[in-house]
Scaffold this active site. Structure first.
Site, PDB file in Angstrom:
ATOM      1  N   GLY A 111      43.474  45.268  36.272  1.00 27.49           N
ATOM      2  CA  GLY A 111      43.373  46.330  35.258  1.00 27.49           C
ATOM      3  C   GLY A 111      42.847  45.934  33.810  1.00 27.49           C
ATOM      4  N   GLY A 116      41.401  50.525  28.740  1.00 29.21           N
ATOM      5  CA  GLY A 116      41.085  50.801  27.474  1.00 29.21           C
ATOM      6  C   GLY A 116      41.647  49.549  26.471  1.00 29.21           C
ATOM      7  CG  MET A 118      44.629  51.923  23.745  1.00 29.61           C
ATOM      8  SD  MET A 118      44.981  53.686  23.844  1.00 29.61           S
ATOM      9  CE  MET A 118      44.114  54.016  25.516  1.00 29.61           C
ATOM     10  CD  GLU A 356      47.342  56.128  24.297  1.00 28.95           C
ATOM     11  OE1 GLU A 356      48.262  55.337  24.116  1.00 28.95           O
ATOM     12  OE2 GLU A 356      46.851  56.404  25.512  1.00 28.95           O
ATOM     13  CG  HIS A 441      49.143  54.392  32.361  1.00 29.16           C
ATOM     14  ND1 HIS A 441      49.771  55.121  31.052  1.00 29.16           N
ATOM     15  CD2 HIS A 441      48.233  53.829  31.878  1.00 29.16           C
ATOM     16  CE1 HIS A 441      48.848  54.733  29.976  1.00 29.16           C
ATOM     17  NE2 HIS A 441      47.676  54.061  30.726  1.00 29.16           N
ATOM     18  CG  ASN A 479      48.649  53.075  26.493  1.00 30.00           C
ATOM     19  OD1 ASN A 479      49.227  53.612  25.458  1.00 30.00           O
ATOM     20  ND2 ASN A 479      47.547  53.672  26.821  1.00 30.00           N
TER      21      ASN A 479
HETATM   22  P1  FAD Z   1      46.935  45.165  38.440  1.00 26.59           P
HETATM   23  O1  FAD Z   1      46.286  44.766  37.197  1.00 26.59           O
HETATM   24  O2  FAD Z   1      46.711  46.794  38.956  1.00 26.59           O
HETATM   25  O3  FAD Z   1      46.423  44.247  39.273  1.00 26.59           O
HETATM   26  C1  FAD Z   1      46.650  44.127  40.615  1.00 26.59           C
HETATM   27  C2  FAD Z   1      45.516  42.924  41.051  1.00 26.59           C
HETATM   28  O4  FAD Z   1      46.058  43.010  42.691  1.00 26.59           O
HETATM   29  C3  FAD Z   1      44.106  43.865  41.258  1.00 26.59           C
HETATM   30  O5  FAD Z   1      43.277  43.138  40.890  1.00 26.59           O
HETATM   31  C4  FAD Z   1      44.106  44.232  42.609  1.00 26.59           C
HETATM   32  O6  FAD Z   1      42.825  44.202  43.038  1.00 26.59           O
HETATM   33  C5  FAD Z   1      45.060  43.304  43.545  1.00 26.59           C
HETATM   34  N1  FAD Z   1      45.268  43.449  44.821  1.00 26.59           N
HETATM   35  C6  FAD Z   1      45.876  44.823  45.216  1.00 26.59           C
HETATM   36  N2  FAD Z   1      46.352  44.779  46.668  1.00 26.59           N
HETATM   37  C7  FAD Z   1      45.925  43.461  46.897  1.00 26.59           C
HETATM   38  C8  FAD Z   1      46.015  42.954  48.159  1.00 26.59           C
HETATM   39  N3  FAD Z   1      46.540  43.389  49.171  1.00 26.59           N
HETATM   40  N4  FAD Z   1      45.409  41.629  48.462  1.00 26.59           N
HETATM   41  C9  FAD Z   1      44.840  40.964  47.169  1.00 26.59           C
HETATM   42  N5  FAD Z   1      44.708  41.575  46.173  1.00 26.59           N
HETATM   43  C10 FAD Z   1      45.358  42.706  45.965  1.00 26.59           C
HETATM   44  N6  FAD Z   1      47.264  50.188  30.304  1.00 26.59           N
HETATM   45  C11 FAD Z   1      47.384  49.846  28.900  1.00 26.59           C
HETATM   46  O7  FAD Z   1      48.573  49.380  28.613  1.00 26.59           O
HETATM   47  N7  FAD Z   1      46.469  50.292  28.048  1.00 26.59           N
HETATM   48  C12 FAD Z   1      45.327  50.652  28.489  1.00 26.59           C
HETATM   49  O8  FAD Z   1      44.600  51.098  27.383  1.00 26.59           O
HETATM   50  C13 FAD Z   1      45.168  51.327  29.692  1.00 26.59           C
HETATM   51  N8  FAD Z   1      44.117  51.789  30.021  1.00 26.59           N
HETATM   52  C14 FAD Z   1      43.758  51.959  31.451  1.00 26.59           C
HETATM   53  C15 FAD Z   1      42.401  52.539  31.748  1.00 26.59           C
HETATM   54  C16 FAD Z   1      42.080  52.697  33.040  1.00 26.59           C
HETATM   55  C17 FAD Z   1      40.722  53.214  33.387  1.00 26.59           C
HETATM   56  C18 FAD Z   1      43.124  52.194  33.993  1.00 26.59           C
HETATM   57  C19 FAD Z   1      42.411  52.191  35.383  1.00 26.59           C
HETATM   58  C20 FAD Z   1      44.233  51.681  33.684  1.00 26.59           C
HETATM   59  C21 FAD Z   1      44.561  51.511  32.318  1.00 26.59           C
HETATM   60  N9  FAD Z   1      45.829  50.905  32.063  1.00 26.59           N
HETATM   61  C22 FAD Z   1      45.911  50.774  30.811  1.00 26.59           C
HETATM   62  C23 FAD Z   1      46.636  50.620  32.927  1.00 26.59           C
HETATM   63  C24 FAD Z   1      46.710  48.915  33.117  1.00 26.59           C
HETATM   64  O9  FAD Z   1      45.548  48.372  33.483  1.00 26.59           O
HETATM   65  C25 FAD Z   1      47.750  48.900  34.390  1.00 26.59           C
HETATM   66  O10 FAD Z   1      49.052  49.214  34.111  1.00 26.59           O
HETATM   67  C26 FAD Z   1      47.922  47.261  34.789  1.00 26.59           C
HETATM   68  O11 FAD Z   1      46.746  46.850  34.811  1.00 26.59           O
HETATM   69  C27 FAD Z   1      49.005  47.093  35.954  1.00 26.59           C
HETATM   70  O12 FAD Z   1      49.111  45.785  35.971  1.00 26.59           O
HETATM   71  P2  FAD Z   1      49.823  44.954  37.299  1.00 26.59           P
HETATM   72  O13 FAD Z   1      50.099  43.506  37.118  1.00 26.59           O
HETATM   73  O14 FAD Z   1      50.786  45.831  37.675  1.00 26.59           O
HETATM   74  O15 FAD Z   1      48.702  44.986  38.474  1.00 26.59           O
END
Ligand code: FAD
Length: 500
Positions: A111, A116, A118, A356, A441, A479
């Site tokens: 992500g 964004g 934030m 936001e 989120h 966020n």
């Molecule tokens: P993720 O960051 O989702 O990472 C999971 C990874 O695992 C991904 O790269 C995916 O491709 C990989 N994956 C999944 N399944 C498999 C599999 N079976 N095999 C191999 N790889 C796999 N949060 C904020 O705090 N501030 C913000 O401003 C904000 N803006 C956002 C804007 C957008 C458009 C989006 C989509 C999200 C936003 N978020 C924001 C949310 C934030 O990005 C997520 O909460 C965060 O990335 C989640 O982290 P994570 O470690 O749970 O997993």
């Protein structure tokens, strides 16, 4: 054993995974990260790694024929989305369920590539309510500051905020919110605000000021590939396999065996195989991790997984809405894609909302103010396994978004009433004023202390850990990535002394 074996595997390369891999690498543990998306470092024919929101191409979406931007129309016209031609392993995915579309990043950095940036710290009382068994003192003293430092969280210079044309849209929204009696605040970010100022002076290539964010930022943003993941690979102990998806997990004696599939960027399967490991860390995000564990439980591969897996899912109360301003309150054609001001109505006893002020960077005057509101919606969905399609399904009723909409409505009705303005109806399809049928989120599915112990060890199996947003029970009030990062730091610090 006849198959490849590594001591530790980390699935995914998002926040939870990146933290875990760095700390494993520093401890000298050979670790393989498996990421289904691409490594985003190679420029395309235009010399850029990522495409902009205004001119999206095949790099934008994960195997889609058309972009699926959150704002589907403008002035009711279908001018926002573009056909993409041949499906490609682009950077943004939208996973659609009944009543809820979930946006996620695909690639090394998860992500962090598309978000964004934030990085607010949750209000302590709400954090304690959502995660009552986590030592909040330790989090606020040690792990939130550590996460902020590691991620490069910084704040906008208040003098710059007051004068730049790029945040006129934020100042206009802020003024109207204050006129209606609401408190406003600035939000820290991982986008380098000093870079932003230099962009404006045209001393460096533009990114936030060139409409880049949803499909990646070519400059300015300190995504995970620039900090945690670079440091992890730098330990010499961590390797990342890209375009490699984990399909299934099973157990053989003391080890986990992963079924893997590697594709080329156009989706052709180029390899299938297995990888064994002793310690398995799941950081595939709320949807990815929950799906892998549901599949393992429901196909009988890991039959002792707890019933709590799949439960406690929520969209962090996300709602988008937009207002139409008076002609004299123009928001400006140049808009930074990096939001940095919020309307803070979190202390409203009935309708808490943290809204936001989002940009609408279309390059021309729109007189529109756009918002992403985070609300304390208590509704939770459930993920279950769909055997026919071999994938997870989200059970989320359309009425479950209503509490979120009511909280956003209470805030923006009051702003519109006090300032004589109205909602925009043309942006979200079907004349809707509020969009709560998609989220940025996704949280929960493997909730801390329920599906796992109090540090993310999955119940029922040894050496199996969850590290990502699926640990947070559906809502955190701001966020979420800073909280995901800080929790992952806390959890891996607990596990390290128990690892070989
Ligand atoms: P993720 O960051 O989702 O990472 C999971 C990874 O695992 C991904 O790269 C995916 O491709 C990989 N994956 C999944 N399944 C498999 C599999 N079976 N095999 C191999 N790889 C796999 N949060 C904020 O705090 N501030 C913000 O401003 C904000 N803006 C956002 C804007 C957008 C458009 C989006 C989509 C999200 C936003 N978020 C924001 C949310 C934030 O990005 C997520 O909460 C965060 O990335 C989640 O982290 P994570 O470690 O749970 O997993």
């Amino acid at each position: 054993r006849g198959r490849e074996f590594v001591p530790a595997v980390v699935v995914g390369t998002g926040y939870g995974s990146a933290v875990t891999a760095l700390r494993l690498g520093e401890a000298g543990i050979a670790t393989t990260m498996l990421e289904m998306g691409q490594l985003w470092t190679k420029p395309g024919r235009d010399g850029k790694v990522f495409c902009s929101t205004l001119n999206p191409d095949h790099r934008s979406m994960w195997f889609a024929r058309r972009t699926e931007a959150p704002l589907s129309t403008f002035l009711w016209l279908d001018v926002v989305n573009r056909d993409l031609g041949r499906p490609y392993a682009g950077v943004l995915d939208r996973v659609d369920f009944d009543n809820m579309g979930v946006y996620v990043g695909r690639g090394v950095g998860g992500g962090s590539l598309v978000n964004g940036g934030m990085a607010p710290t949750p209000e302590r009382a709400y954090f304690e309510r959502m995660l009552p068994r986590v030592d909040a003192d330790q989090m606020y003293r040690r792990y939130f500051p550590l996460a902020r430092r590691m991620l490069g969280v910084n704040s906008i210079d208040p003098r710059y905020l007051e004068k730049t044309p790029a945040y006129r849209y934020a100042r206009v929204s802020r003024k109207l919110a204050q006129q209606a009696g609401f408190r406003t605040t600035t939000i820290p970010n991982v986008y380098d605000f000093r870079y932003l100022q230099r962009e404006e002076r045209r001393q460096v290539p533009r990114s936030a000021l060139a409409g880049e964010v949803l499909y990646g930022n070519n400059h300015g943003k300190q995504s995970l590939d620039k900090n945690y993941l670079a440091d992890a690979v730098g330990t010499g102990k961590v390797t990342i396999r890209t375009l490699t998806k984990v399909l299934a997990i099973r157990r053989e004696r003391d080890d986990y065996v992963l079924t893997l599939e590697r594709i080329d960027p156009w989706g052709k399967v180029v390899w299938r195989g297995e990888l064994g490991c002793r310690h398995l860390f799941l950081g595939a995000g709320s949807l990815g991790t929950t799906e892998l564990l549901l599949r393992a439980r429901e196909t009988g591969a890991l039959p002792n997984l707890p019933a709590a897996i799949g439960r406690g899912w929520g969209p962090n109360g996300n709602v988008m809405t937009a207002r139409a301003n008076h002609l004299w309150d123009w928001t400006g054609p140049l808009q930074s894609t990096i939001p940095t001001v919020a309307v803070d109505n979190w202390h409203d006893p009935i309708h808490p909302a943290f809204a936001e002020i989002a940009p609408l960077p279309v390059g021309l005057e729109t007189w529109a103010s756009l918002y992403l509101a985070i609300t304390a919606n208590p509704e939770r969905g459930r993920m279950v396994f769909d055997h026919v399609h071999n994938k997870a399904k989200l059970l989320w009723g359309s009425g479950q978004s209503n509490p979120a909409i009511q909280s956003a409505k209470a805030l923006f009705d009051k702003i519109n009433r006090s300032t004589g303005t109205t909602y925009r109806h043309d942006l979200f399809g079907n004349n809707e004023r509020f969009a709560a049928d998609f989220c940025y989120h996704p949280l929960g599915g493997c909730v801390l202390g329920q599906a796992t112990d109090n540090h993310g060890r999955v119940k029922g199996y040894r050496n199996l850990y969850v590290t990502d947003g699926s640990l947070i029970p559906g809502s955190i009030g701001v966020n979420p990535f800073l909280t995901i990062t800080a929790l992952a730091e806390r959890n891996i610090a607990r596990h390290l002394p128990t690892l070989p």
